[in-house]
Each structure stands twice: as structure tokens, then as C-alpha cells.
Design a protein around this motif. Structure first.
Motif, mmCIF file in Angstrom:
data_model
loop_
_atom_site.group_PDB
_atom_site.id
_atom_site.type_symbol
_atom_site.label_atom_id
_atom_site.label_comp_id
_atom_site.label_asym_id
_atom_site.label_seq_id
_atom_site.Cartn_x
_atom_site.Cartn_y
_atom_site.Cartn_z
ATOM 1 N N ASP A 519 21.491 -8.758 40.645
ATOM 2 C CA ASP A 519 21.971 -7.885 39.991
ATOM 3 C C ASP A 519 22.872 -7.553 38.431
ATOM 4 N N ARG A 520 21.382 -8.418 37.932
ATOM 5 C CA ARG A 520 21.998 -9.148 36.646
ATOM 6 C C ARG A 520 22.456 -7.665 35.306
ATOM 7 N N ASP A 521 21.387 -6.745 35.933
ATOM 8 C CA ASP A 521 21.640 -5.620 34.830
ATOM 9 C C ASP A 521 21.816 -4.117 35.447
ATOM 10 N N LEU A 535 16.797 -13.931 35.054
ATOM 11 C CA LEU A 535 17.614 -14.209 36.687
ATOM 12 C C LEU A 535 17.397 -15.831 37.135
ATOM 13 N N ARG A 536 16.266 -15.886 36.026
ATOM 14 C CA ARG A 536 16.192 -18.195 36.291
ATOM 15 C C ARG A 536 16.969 -18.664 35.157
ATOM 16 N N LYS A 537 17.089 -17.914 34.030
ATOM 17 C CA LYS A 537 18.180 -18.404 32.949
ATOM 18 C C LYS A 537 19.639 -18.259 33.213
ATOM 19 N N GLU A 538 20.280 -17.093 34.055
ATOM 20 C CA GLU A 538 21.502 -16.538 33.863
ATOM 21 C C GLU A 538 21.279 -17.325 35.197
ATOM 22 N N LYS A 539 20.405 -17.487 36.660
ATOM 23 C CA LYS A 539 20.970 -17.689 37.403
ATOM 24 C C LYS A 539 20.285 -19.654 37.948
#
Length: 569
Positions: A519-521, A535-539
Motif C-alpha cells: 500500500d504505497r499510495d 512498487l519495485r523501486k520502493e520495494k
């Protein structure tokens, strides 16, 4: 001066045309084709006469009536202009004529010709074929009767239901026109009849005939098959109604989409013709209908029917496989050209040499029929072509294709597998809808992208066929649907379905897993953006390279569908 002009014209034509091999060729992109090379005459007589009229008569169906170009060369391969011959005629209207009397040395070279034909001829040749020659009668009686009715009865399955053209010649090979016989009839509806009584000589020549049929009838005609006999009705009501629509509903998957022939007999095995019944209809489009009200006796016999199906139906899914989807072109140019030849060249080893069938859909997954596009070609021999110039909108959709190949070509040599049984609906509403799109959405990752087969049974374990329900659809592409409104009882049974998947799905399905929830946003800005890229960038390292499925729910645990939100992607 005349000789120079003819030579220059021929030279220009030959340079522009760039003659190729000595066999006929087909150019899909330009929608023209070349005939084979013809050499019907030699200069041993008055010269070399390769006229279009003679060639059309001696090679029926091999040359179009309005050629676009002509190519000429000697039988030894030399160009026409290199011979120094004075050419009397060399054009698409006449063909080639070289007269010995016009040559300084008294003799023409020996020439051969071929013709370039237009789009209509190319398509006709791609999508049609000829039957064998038939000769069922000779003129020893009243004449020569090669009628369609008799030929079909005596040669079941060897002549298509609606022939496109008929060709007639004598058994010695002479054209019908050259005999001088008065022909009573020669067409695709009746066939051919020559009556002795109409001839000055008192007797007809002995003739043989053949018919032009659609390519669906011709392709692998040795691999055609017949369905079982069906008998869904008896004449106790208004008559015997063995209609194709009802038979398909009650015998799902047992009759091909476009039958080639129909056979009808009584349940006791007598031929339809022998009964004396007046038959309302008996064809591959409608099926069979006999009405009691039209019979002298007041009642029809009890009939059963079966259908002849093409090769693509005869080869069952157990012995075939589908290739990957291919998309080599888009409609940004003249259209979308997914031709078999080019796809095979660009994807060597990934398409079998003789596919049984082609499937086409848009890159967004829509069926061809739903697009409204006018399709130029779509078959396993040519591939797929959609031309922008044929479309009302001026542009085709972007299409992708795949081909069905023999089992020996299938890359998945291991066993197939079945999914578990799904039962997402019951008939308490409009019916029972177990559609593949719904099942995939509700069970992500549990059904393969291209199921091979579907199995359907009731929740109590009875077979679909045993219920007597009229089924709206039941296939591996759409899934299953039964509508209450179609049933005599007013309600469908409750059904459950499962799908057969290829080995590549079987070997990975057991080892699949789900990532954790992300749940990034939140919708505090322009909306809720849970994109894979972000999501890939942040995780990093927490999401696989090629996810098999996605699941979405609200942070409170409700399903996406229950919210009523319009989802962008």
C-alpha cells in the motif's frame, strides 16, 4: 520501326517485372500473383502462338481473364529482345504471337509466357480448390448426365455443398466448346447434361466434370471426419426437427462450427430419398426438417442425421497444441500483416510447417468479430491480413495471432493437468454463469492463460449432457453459461467447471506464491496509484520479474468489485 517499338515495350516490361522462378508465385503485400510459365506451342508450324484465349481454354482456372502484365522468355531462359525476332503481338490482351513468315531466318524462337493477375484472382486461388474429375455416365444411353445430385449421391463427401464453379472437358481432354455439341445444361446447380437427341450426329461426346470448392472443404480432405448419428426428435409432434442449432446446444463440442456435408437416413437405416417424404430442408446450414403437414400419409418417417467436418475439427485437442501469440506488425502502415510466411521466417522453429488452424484477437484481447473490421485474409495457410484501406475508420485494430499445430510439434512434452473445480454462480438469478473472465478475476493465478479443454458437470456430479439443459456456451475460450430462459423447466441445473492446462502451467502452479500486500499510495492526491514500476523501486527484491496474477482489496479488506469504483487499470 514497329519491331523496335515492340522490343522496347517488351524490354521495359521485363525489366520492371523482374521475372523470378519458373513456378507461380504470390505476393501478399501487393495482392497480386504470377501464374506458372506456359508453353503450349512451338515454332514448328506457322510460328509460336501463346495466345491468352488458347491458354485459358487449355488451362482452365490457371490464368485470369484480365491479366495485369505479361512476361516472356525463351524456353532456354533468354529474354525475348535478345532473340532479334519480330514479335507480332505481346500484350495482356492477346498474349504472345510470333509468326515464322515475319522472321528473316524464317523461324521464331520457342517462347514461354506467364501472367500477373489481380487481387480478385489471387484471393480466389488462395481460398478455393478443385475436386477430382468425375465421369459417372457416358453417351451410350440418352446422353451424358453428370448431374450434381447423382455425383453427390455416388461420391459422398467428395463435392462441396455449394460449388463455386464447374469445369467440363471430354474424356480425351478436349474443351467442351471445341466439340460443337449442343449442351443442355452446365452449371454448379445442376451439373452437366448433354442429350443425344439435341445433336446433329445423334450422340454426345463423353464428358468429365469437376467443381471448384471453398478452401475449407479442400484442405486435408483426406482427414475429414463424420460426427456420430444424431436423433433428437421424432415425428410424434409437428414433424421431425433435427436442426443444427438445437443439435449443437444438446451435443456441445460434438459438431463442428461449419459442417461440410450432411447425411440423412431413417432410424431403420433407409435413405432419405427412398422414403418418398417431402423434405422441408436438409442442408449444412439449417440441418434437417420434415413436416407432417406436408406428407401424403400425414406423418414423416423418423430420421437421424450426421455431419461431415473439416480437418481442424477432426484433429482433437488431445493431439494438438497452440503456439505462442505473435504480433509482428501494427496498423501504422498499410494495415496489420501477420502472414504465415513472414511469421515463420521471423520465428524459426516456433510455428509448425502446416498448422491446422489460426486464432486471431486484438492485442487488448478482443475477438475479431467484435472489432467490426473488414478482414482481408485469416486462415492457417496465409495467416492474417487486415488492410487499412478496407476499413470505414481508415485503420485496422492491432491484432495478434497463434496457430494450432500437431502434438509432435508441441514443446510441452510432459502431461497436462486439470485445475480444481470452480462453482462461482448458481441458477437462482438469470442462470448459471461460470465464465472464464469472471473465474480468472476471482481466482487469480489458478487458471492458465490458454486452457486446452473445459469439463462441466452438475454440483451433484451428473454430466452436462445428461441434464437436457440447453447450454448457451461451454468452451475453453469463454467458459460456461446456461440461461434459465432457454430451459423448458425455467431453470438450469447448478454447474461446476474445470480447465485443462498445458505442462508449462502444471509445473509452475504448485510452486507459485503470493507476495505480501503493498500500500504505497492513498487517494489523498489524484487517486490511488499502486503501479508495479513504483512498487519495485520502493520495494526492491520483493516482487518477481513476471508476476502471474494480481489481487486487489481495500485496506479494510473489502473486494475491489464491491466498492463500485471505476478502475483505470
Amino acid at each position: 520501326m514497329g519491331r523496335v517499338l515492340v522490343t522496347l515495350v517488351a524490354l521495359l516490361l521485363l525489366e520492371i517485372s523482374q521475372p523470378g522462378s519458373a513456378t507461380g508465385s504470390h505476393d501478399v503485400a501487393s495482392a497480386v500473383c504470377w501464374t506458372q510459365w506456359f508453353n503450349r506451342d512451338d515454332p514448328s508450324g506457322s510460328g509460336d502462338w501463346e495466345t491468352l484465349a488458347d491458354l485459358c481454354r487449355e488451362y482452365p482456372g490457371e490464368v485470369c481473364h484480365n491479366p495485369l502484365q505479361i512476361q516472356i522468355k525463351t524456353v532456354s531462359g533468354g529474354s525475348m529482345d535478345s532473340t532479334g525476332d519480330r514479335i507480332h503481338a505481346a500484350d495482356t490482351t492477346t498474349g504472345l504471337v510470333c509468326k515464322n513468315t515475319e522472321q528473316e531466318r524464317g523461324l521464331c524462337s520457342d517462347y514461354m509466357v506467364r501472367f500477373q493477375c489481380p487481387d480478385s484472382f489471387c484471393i480466389d486461388r488462395e481460398f478455393t480448390c478443385w475436386t477430382t474429375w468425375f465421369n459417372r455416365d457416358d453417351p451410350s444411353g440418352l446422353g451424358d448426365w453428370e448431374t450434381v445430385t447423382d455425383l453427390c449421391r455416388e461420391n459422398p463427401g467428395q463435392i462441396c455443398q455449394d460449388p463455386i464453379e464447374i469445369q467440363v472437358k471430354t474424356t480425351s481432354g478436349a474443351s467442351m466448346d471445341s466439340t460443337g455439341d449442343v449442351i443442355f445444361v452446365a452449371n454448379t446447380n445442376s451439373g452437366f447434361v448433354c442429350r443425344n437427341a439435341d445433336q446433329e450426329s445423334g450422340t454426345c461426346e463423353d464428358y468429365t466434370v469437376r467443381f471448384k470448392c471453398p478452401i475449407s472443404f479442400c484442405v486435408n480432405n483426406d482427414a475429414i471426419c463424420w460426427t456420430p448419428w444424431f436423433n433428437r426428435d421424432d415425428p410424434n409432434g409437428s414433424g421431425d426437427w433435427e436442426t443444427l442449432t438445437e443439435l449443437k446446444k444438446q451435443n456441445l463440442g460434438k459438431i463442428c462450427d461449419s459442417p461440410l456435408q450432411i447425411e440423412v437416413q431413417t432410424t431403420s437405416g433407409d435413405s432419405m430419398d427412398s422414403t418418398g417424404d417431402t423434405i422441408d430442408v436438409a442442408d449444412v446450414h439449417t440441418g434437417f426438417v420434415c413436416k407432417n403437414s406436408e406428407q401424403t400419409s400425414g406423418k414423416c418417417q423418423d430420421y437421424e442425421v450426421r455431419f461431415q467436418c473439416p480437418n481442424s475439427y477432426c484433429i482433437t485437442t488431445e493431439s494438438t497444441c497452440w503456439t505462442n501469440w505473435f504480433n509482428r506488425d501494427d496498423p501504422s502502415g498499410t494495415g496489420d500483416w501477420e502472414t504465415f510466411e513472414e511469421l515463420s521466417d521471423e520465428n524459426r522453429g516456433k510455428i509448425c510447417s502446416s498448422p491446422f488452424e489460426i486464432q486471431v484477437q486484438t492485442t487488448s484481447g478482443l475477438s475479431v468479430a467484435s472489432t467490426g473490421d473488414t478482414i482481408y485474409a485469416a486462415n492457417a495457410r496465409i495467416g492474417f491480413v487486415c488492410k487499412n484501406s478496407d476499413q470505414t475508420s481508415g485503420k485496422c485494430q492491432d491484432y495478434t495471432v497463434r496457430f494450432r499445430c500437431p502434438d509432435s510439434f508441441c514443446p510441452d512434452t510432459g502431461p497436462n493437468c486439470w485445475t480444481h473445480w470452480f462453482d462461482r454462480d448458481d441458477p437462482s438469478g438469470n442462470g448459471d454463469s461460470e465464465m472464464l473472465a469472471d473465474l480468472r478475476r476471482e481466482h487469480p493465478g489458478q487458471i492458465c492463460d490458454s486452457p486446452l479443454q473445459i469439463q462441466v458437470k452438475t454440483t451433484s456430479g451428473d454430466s452436462m449432457e445428461s441434464t437436457g439443459d440447453r447450454i448457451d456456451v461451454a468452451d475453453a475460450t469463454s467458459g460456461f453459461a446456461c440461461e434459465n430462459a432457454d430451459q423448458d423447466s425455467g431453470k438450469c441445473q447448478d454447474y461446476t467447471v474445470r480447465f485443462q492446462c498445458p505442462n508449462s502451467f502444471c509445473t509452475t502452479a504448485s510452486s507459485n506464491c503470493w507476495s505480501k500486500w503493498f500500500d504505497r499510495d492513498d487517494p489523498g492526491g489524484t487517486g490511488d496509484w499502486e503501479t508495479l514500476t513504483e512498487l519495485r523501486k520502493e520495494k526492491p527484491g520483493e516482487i518477481c520479474t513476471n508476476p502471474l496474477g494480481i489481487q486487489v482489496k481495500t485496506v479494510s479488506g473489502n473486494s475491489m468489485e464491491s466498492t463500485g469504483d471505476t478502475i483505470d487499470v
